[in-house]
Design an enzyme around this catalytic site. Structure first.
Site, PDB file in Angstrom:
ATOM      1  N   PHE A 272     -43.900 -44.613   5.594  1.00 45.33           N
ATOM      2  CA  PHE A 272     -43.012 -45.601   4.740  1.00 45.33           C
ATOM      3  C   PHE A 272     -43.475 -46.945   4.917  1.00 45.33           C
ATOM      4  CE2 PHE A 272     -39.606 -48.497   4.209  1.00 45.33           C
ATOM      5  CZ  PHE A 272     -38.550 -47.874   3.380  1.00 45.33           C
ATOM      6  N   GLU A 273     -43.696 -47.673   3.657  1.00 44.85           N
ATOM      7  CA  GLU A 273     -44.072 -49.002   3.821  1.00 44.85           C
ATOM      8  C   GLU A 273     -43.326 -49.269   2.411  1.00 44.85           C
ATOM      9  OE1 GLU A 273     -48.139 -49.173   4.025  1.00 44.85           O
ATOM     10  OE2 GLU A 273     -48.072 -49.602   6.187  1.00 44.85           O
ATOM     11  N   ILE A 274     -42.972 -50.715   2.372  1.00 44.11           N
ATOM     12  CA  ILE A 274     -42.516 -51.492   1.361  1.00 44.11           C
ATOM     13  C   ILE A 274     -43.449 -53.057   1.921  1.00 44.11           C
ATOM     14  CG2 ILE A 274     -41.059 -52.443  -0.287  1.00 44.11           C
ATOM     15  CD1 ILE A 274     -38.866 -50.710   0.639  1.00 44.11           C
TER      16      ILE A 274
END
Ligand SMILES: Nc1nc2c(ncn2[C@@H]2O[C@H](COP(=O)(O)OP(=O)(O)O)[C@@H](O)[C@H]2O)c(=O)[nH]1
Ligand SMILES: *[C@@H]1O[C@H](CO)[C@@H](O)[C@H](O)[C@H]1NC(C)=O
Ligand SMILES: [Mg+2]
Length: 375
Positions: A272-274
């Site tokens: 998960f990365e933003i």
């Protein structure tokens, strides 16, 4: 009582009633008693970002220069569709951000048909150029083989896999250089078979853009030491060579318990990365990745993109540019982040159990994060 006086009284009663109601409503159109039971979490995204009650038209007026990105194999099809369907249901049917799907091989027609069927926006399918994927020529294959054999002997997950190493190196240094990604500044990385357990009632991209954030995460944990024995030494050498890249008020004390001498192995779980690709494309990270890549550790050891991204964000960005998205319920086997704050949990209509949240599990690094942020 005269008729006009009577009407005035009625008016006053209605007005004050409305006032009381709006005072106790949670800003999401529902009255709530929960908000009075708990102090607001410092991690909560402000209500001005709430997009839920708005119309589609409102939504289209403000959108970030952003895309989802998923790296997948053709064999990941069923799980890729599930992840994307969940993202659509919990967020993207209100926002219609596009997707970029990347693969080291051409996607099959079946893959494209199934994925395109579930999205409410545009999808682009790209192939990773060979030179961004395969083990470089200059890697000493004997040394790489010895490194893999050793990790296999030590039972390290993916210890013997070359393709896993290609994937980690690609995610560290190349995904944001793919031609399809050039069109965007922001991305949200998703993987096959991940879950989004809560409605996401705000736009994380706009939030990050407005607040000058560079990196957002939901889960943080320790890296396996056997996969990165020499990584921190190279990081320290790089800092000595390039002190100009080190941000003031950085997150070093999240990653190190002794002021930078040793790495405590805390990192953000990068499935998960933003994040802001301008950060990866900028001079600090470009030089950092090139430096690390030249040491060969993606192949001689098994450096993951998670520690590489995390260490870079932790040193080259200010700590307030890193965002813990507490309200985004997220699961990647075997760990789940579920909002513990009851207001977030209720507003998100979360399907996860907050008691099962990984946040304060023994293997989690949230304690170090809290220490850094002074929580
Ligand atoms: N195209 C392609 N994608 C891969 C390959 N290996 C891993 N991936 C993708 O890279 C991401 C991480 O891989 P995954 O197997 O989930 O690793 P883990 O999350 O560390 O257990 C996922 O999005 C996978 O679909 C590969 O050889 N080819
Ligand atoms: C989006 O960002 C990319 C990369 O920074 C840039 O090249 C592109 O012009 C931007 N598009 C818009 C519409 O701002
Ligand atoms: Mg995965």
């Amino acid at each position: 009582m005269s008729r006009s006086r009577y009407l005035l009284v009625i008016f006053a009663v209605v007005l004050s009633g409305h006032y009381i109601l709006s005072f106790t409503s949670d800003g999401y159109g529902r009255a709530t008693s929960l908000s009075r039971l708990t102090s607001p979490s410092q991690n909560r995204v402000p209500e001005e970002y709430n997009t839920r009650p708005k119309t589609e038209l409102d939504m289209l007026q403000r959108r970030a220069n952003a895309t989802f990105v998923m790296l997948a194999r053709n064999s990941d099809l069923d799980m890729a569709v599930r992840s994307i369907r969940r993202m659509e249901d919990r967020f993207n049917t209100r926002h219609h951000y596009p997707y970029v799907l990347l693969n080291d091989e051409p996607f099959t027609d079946e893959f494209k048909r199934r994925v395109s069927a579930v999205v409410s926006s545009e999808v682009q399918y790209g192939q990773v150029p060979r030179e961004h994927w395969v083990q470089p020529e200059w890697i000493d294959e004997d040394r790489a083989t010895k490194g893999r054999d050793q990790l296999v002997a030590e039972n390290v997950i993916y210890g013997g896999s070359v393709s896993y190493r290609n994937m980690c190196r690609f995610n560290s240094g190349f995904f944001f250089r793919h031609p399809l990604m050039q069109n965007y500044r922001w991305y949200w990385r998703i993987e096959p078979d991940v879950h989004f357990h809560c409605d996401i009632n705000f736009d994380p991209f706009l939030f990050m853009q407005d607040r000058e954030k560079v990196y957002g995460f939901t889960i943080t944990m320790y890296e396996f030491d056997k996969t990165i024995p020499t990584l921190w030494g190279h990081v320290k050498d790089f800092i000595r060579l390039h002190p100009e890249y080190v941000a003031k008020d950085n997150a070093m004390n999240f990653m190190s318990d002794d002021g930078g001498e040793t790495y405590n192995r805390c990192h953000f779980w990068s499935n998960f990365e933003i994040a802001d690709m301008n950060f990866w494309r900028g001079p600090a990270y470009t030089d950092f990745f090139e430096y690390l890549d030249s040491k060969g550790g993606f192949y001689y050891e098994r450096w993951g993109d998670a520690p590489v991204h995390s260490i870079a964000a932790g040193i080259f960005a200010r700590k307030d540019q890193i965002q813990f998205f507490e309200e985004i319920g997220y699961e990647h086997n075997p760990y789940t982040h579920c909002p513990k704050d009851p207001v977030m949990w209720e507003r998100g209509r979360c399907g996860c159990n907050p008691e099962g949240s990984f946040d304060y599990d023994g293997y989690s690094c949230m304690r170090q994060w809290d220490r850094l942020m002074g929580n």
